[in-house]
Design an enzyme around this catalytic site. Structure first.
Site, PDB file in Angstrom:
ATOM      1  N   ASP A  10       0.863  -1.186   0.000  1.00  0.00           N
ATOM      2  CA  ASP A  10       0.000   0.000   0.000  1.00  0.00           C
ATOM      3  C   ASP A  10       0.904   1.241   0.000  1.00  0.00           C
ATOM      4  OD1 ASP A  10       0.892   0.248   2.604  1.00  0.00           O
ATOM      5  OD2 ASP A  10      -1.099   0.184   3.527  1.00  0.00           O
ATOM      6  N   HIS A  11       0.293   2.421   0.205  1.00  0.00           N
ATOM      7  CA  HIS A  11       1.072   3.674   0.171  1.00  0.00           C
ATOM      8  C   HIS A  11       2.178   3.684   1.223  1.00  0.00           C
ATOM      9  CE1 HIS A  11      -2.280   4.010   2.929  1.00  0.00           C
ATOM     10  NE2 HIS A  11      -1.572   4.886   3.616  1.00  0.00           N
ATOM     11  N   CYS A  69       3.045  -3.234   4.191  1.00  0.00           N
ATOM     12  CA  CYS A  69       2.194  -2.097   4.574  1.00  0.00           C
ATOM     13  C   CYS A  69       2.896  -1.398   5.739  1.00  0.00           C
ATOM     14  CB  CYS A  69       0.769  -2.541   4.890  1.00  0.00           C
ATOM     15  SG  CYS A  69       0.573  -3.643   6.295  1.00  0.00           S
ATOM     16  N   GLY A  70       2.168  -0.621   6.519  1.00  0.00           N
ATOM     17  CA  GLY A  70       2.831   0.101   7.606  1.00  0.00           C
ATOM     18  C   GLY A  70       3.451  -0.849   8.613  1.00  0.00           C
ATOM     19  N   THR A  71       2.668  -1.849   9.012  1.00  0.00           N
ATOM     20  CA  THR A  71       3.132  -2.801  10.031  1.00  0.00           C
ATOM     21  C   THR A  71       3.306  -4.221   9.502  1.00  0.00           C
ATOM     22  OG1 THR A  71       0.849  -3.315  10.591  1.00  0.00           O
ATOM     23  CG2 THR A  71       1.909  -1.552  11.869  1.00  0.00           C
ATOM     24  N   GLY A  72       2.736  -4.516   8.360  1.00  0.00           N
ATOM     25  CA  GLY A  72       2.672  -5.898   7.853  1.00  0.00           C
ATOM     26  C   GLY A  72       1.445  -6.641   8.334  1.00  0.00           C
ATOM     27  N   ILE A  73       0.806  -6.118   9.379  1.00  0.00           N
ATOM     28  CA  ILE A  73      -0.270  -6.868  10.045  1.00  0.00           C
ATOM     29  C   ILE A  73      -1.536  -6.926   9.195  1.00  0.00           C
ATOM     30  CG2 ILE A  73      -1.787  -6.923  12.065  1.00  0.00           C
ATOM     31  CD1 ILE A  73       0.574  -5.633  13.643  1.00  0.00           C
ATOM     32  N   GLY A  74      -1.934  -5.787   8.637  1.00  0.00           N
ATOM     33  CA  GLY A  74      -3.150  -5.785   7.808  1.00  0.00           C
ATOM     34  C   GLY A  74      -2.996  -6.686   6.599  1.00  0.00           C
ATOM     35  N   MET A  75      -1.825  -6.639   5.980  1.00  0.00           N
ATOM     36  CA  MET A  75      -1.551  -7.510   4.824  1.00  0.00           C
ATOM     37  C   MET A  75      -1.666  -8.978   5.224  1.00  0.00           C
ATOM     38  SD  MET A  75      -1.021  -5.870   2.049  1.00  0.00           S
ATOM     39  CE  MET A  75      -0.231  -4.508   1.185  1.00  0.00           C
ATOM     40  N   HIS A 102       9.566 -23.446  10.271  1.00  0.00           N
ATOM     41  CA  HIS A 102       8.464 -24.099  10.984  1.00  0.00           C
ATOM     42  C   HIS A 102       7.120 -23.959  10.279  1.00  0.00           C
ATOM     43  CE1 HIS A 102      10.395 -24.475  15.269  1.00  0.00           C
ATOM     44  NE2 HIS A 102      11.221 -24.833  14.294  1.00  0.00           N
ATOM     45  N   ARG A 136       7.472 -32.974  11.555  1.00  0.00           N
ATOM     46  CA  ARG A 136       6.403 -32.581  12.493  1.00  0.00           C
ATOM     47  C   ARG A 136       5.772 -31.246  12.089  1.00  0.00           C
ATOM     48  NH1 ARG A 136      11.114 -30.908  14.894  1.00  0.00           N
ATOM     49  NH2 ARG A 136      11.085 -28.979  16.114  1.00  0.00           N
ATOM     50  N   HIS A 137       6.558 -30.400  11.425  1.00  0.00           N
ATOM     51  CA  HIS A 137       6.013 -29.107  11.004  1.00  0.00           C
ATOM     52  C   HIS A 137       5.015 -29.299   9.861  1.00  0.00           C
ATOM     53  CE1 HIS A 137       8.922 -27.474  13.671  1.00  0.00           C
ATOM     54  NE2 HIS A 137       9.927 -27.976  12.970  1.00  0.00           N
TER      55      HIS A 137
END
Ligand code: RB5
Length: 155
Positions: A10-11, A69-75, A102, A136-137
């Site tokens: 994003d921007h 994005c700003g934090t990566g979280i929304g993406m 993992h 296991r992963h």
């Protein structure tokens, strides 16, 4: 192995996206830029770019994706709505390595406002260079797939 990697932002993330794309173009990997354009002057909505990249990871057109994005979280939240997508926000070397070893994350999410941009390019390289641990992963990822099948994400 050369991968086809989709990259979107994003921007807030467009400058870091450009830096990562330039770094990746010096490697064997093929980079597909999903926008937003570096010269875009307006705010845009991160779910649009997450959906564009994540849907092509989900349908197999892309081997992997990178979303900024700003934090990566929304993406990350938006990308994980797509079946088979394992999007992970990372912020340091340990989280970048574990996201592959993992979790076999097929989309890396980065925060342009939270992570030094040069460090972020190193995190991308680390994620790409780290092998998935399997065993296991893999069994745990199979359980995530099963969760998808039981919920709307799998349909
Ligand atoms: C945009 O201001 C910001 O909300 C977005 O880039 C992102 O950080 C959301 O998760």
């Amino acid at each position: 192995m050369a991968l086809t990697i989709g990259i979107g932002a994003d921007h807030a993330g467009k400058e870091l996206k450009q830096l990562i794309a330039e770094m990746l173009r010096l490697t064997e990997h093929h980079v597909v830029d999903y926008g937003v354009a570096a010269d875009c002057k307006t705010s845009v909505d991160y779910p649009d770019y997450a959906a564009a990249v994540a849907s092509d990871v989900s349908n197999g057109k892309l081997d992997a994706g990178i979303l900024v994005c700003g934090t990566g979280i929304g993406m990350q939240i938006a990308a994980n709505k797509f079946p088979g997508v394992r999007a992970a926000t990372v912020w340091d070397e340990f989280s970048a390595k574990m996201a592959k070893e993992h979790n076999n994350a097929n989309i890396l999410c980065l925060g342009a406002r939270t992570t030094n941009h040069m460090r972020a390019t190193e995190l991308v390289k680390l994620w790409l260079d780290t092998p998935f641990g399997g065993s296991r992963h893999q069994a745990r990822l199979d359980k995530i797939r099963e969760v998808e099948r039981r919920t709307s994400v799998g349909h």
